[in-house]
Design a protein around this motif. Structure first.
Motif, short mmCIF file in Angstrom:
data_model
loop_
_atom_site.label_atom_id
_atom_site.label_comp_id
_atom_site.label_asym_id
_atom_site.label_seq_id
_atom_site.Cartn_x
_atom_site.Cartn_y
_atom_site.Cartn_z
N ASP A 1 -19.77 30.59 2.87
CA ASP A 1 -20.13 29.28 2.32
C ASP A 1 -20.58 29.36 0.86
N PHE A 2 -20.51 30.55 0.29
CA PHE A 2 -20.89 30.74 -1.11
C PHE A 2 -19.63 31.16 -1.88
N ASP A 3 -19.33 30.44 -2.96
CA ASP A 3 -18.06 30.69 -3.66
C ASP A 3 -18.22 31.47 -4.96
N SER A 4 -19.43 31.74 -5.37
CA SER A 4 -19.64 32.52 -6.58
C SER A 4 -20.69 33.59 -6.30
N TRP A 5 -20.42 34.79 -6.83
CA TRP A 5 -21.28 35.95 -6.54
C TRP A 5 -21.58 36.71 -7.81
N GLY A 6 -22.78 37.30 -7.83
CA GLY A 6 -23.13 38.20 -8.91
C GLY A 6 -22.58 39.60 -8.65
N GLN A 7 -22.85 40.49 -9.58
CA GLN A 7 -22.33 41.85 -9.48
C GLN A 7 -23.22 42.76 -8.64
N GLY A 8 -24.43 42.32 -8.37
CA GLY A 8 -25.34 43.09 -7.53
C GLY A 8 -26.32 43.92 -8.32
N THR A 9 -27.48 44.16 -7.74
CA THR A 9 -28.50 45.03 -8.33
C THR A 9 -29.05 45.93 -7.23
N GLN A 10 -29.19 47.21 -7.56
CA GLN A 10 -29.61 48.20 -6.56
C GLN A 10 -31.12 48.18 -6.38
N VAL A 11 -31.52 48.15 -5.12
CA VAL A 11 -32.93 48.29 -4.75
C VAL A 11 -33.04 49.52 -3.85
N THR A 12 -33.88 50.45 -4.25
CA THR A 12 -34.09 51.66 -3.46
C THR A 12 -35.58 51.79 -3.15
N VAL A 13 -35.88 51.90 -1.86
CA VAL A 13 -37.26 52.02 -1.42
C VAL A 13 -37.46 53.41 -0.82
#
Length: 121
Positions: A107-119
């Motif tokens: 239901d989402f037609d636009s997306w970002g490139q992503g950002t890494q989260v490491t815990v």
């Protein structure tokens, strides 16, 4: 052309906090719901949180409820994800998305490139 640019990811110890931001451009930000999804290595992309057009309604995955908070600033065309009490299981690439108020990625037609989260534990 819609552009979504995430920022704020990084490495944090378990129990710590991060705030992700997603700046949007290319169409009227205030007309769309905004969501956050994440994808861990070897796993499917999963829903994290969504905020409605007005900002008055939000929904969260059970795994993050009570620890993460989604918010938006229409004046800045930006959506945020405040992540507290982080756990190693939260490690993933986090994506923001623009679309309708839903927990489904389709239901989402636009997306970002992503950002890494490491815990780290």
């Amino acid at each position: 052309q819609v552009q979504l640019v995430e920022s704020g990811g990084g490495l944090v110890q378990a129990g710590g906090s991060l705030r992700l931001s997603c700046a949007a451009s290319g169409r009227t930000f205030s007309r769309y719901a905004m969501g956050w999804f994440r994808q861990a290595p070897g796993k499917e992309r999963e829903f994290v949180a969504v905020i409605s057009v007005s900002g008055r309604s939000t929904s969260y995955a059970d795994s993050v409820k009570g620890r993460f908070t989604i918010s938006k600033d229409n004046a800045k065309n930006t959506v945020y994800l405040q992540m507290d009490s982080l756990k190693p299981d939260d490690t993933a690439v986090y994506y923001c998305a623009q679309g309708v108020y839903s927990v489904l990625s389709t239901d989402f037609d636009s997306w970002g490139q992503g950002t890494q989260v490491t815990v780290s534990s």
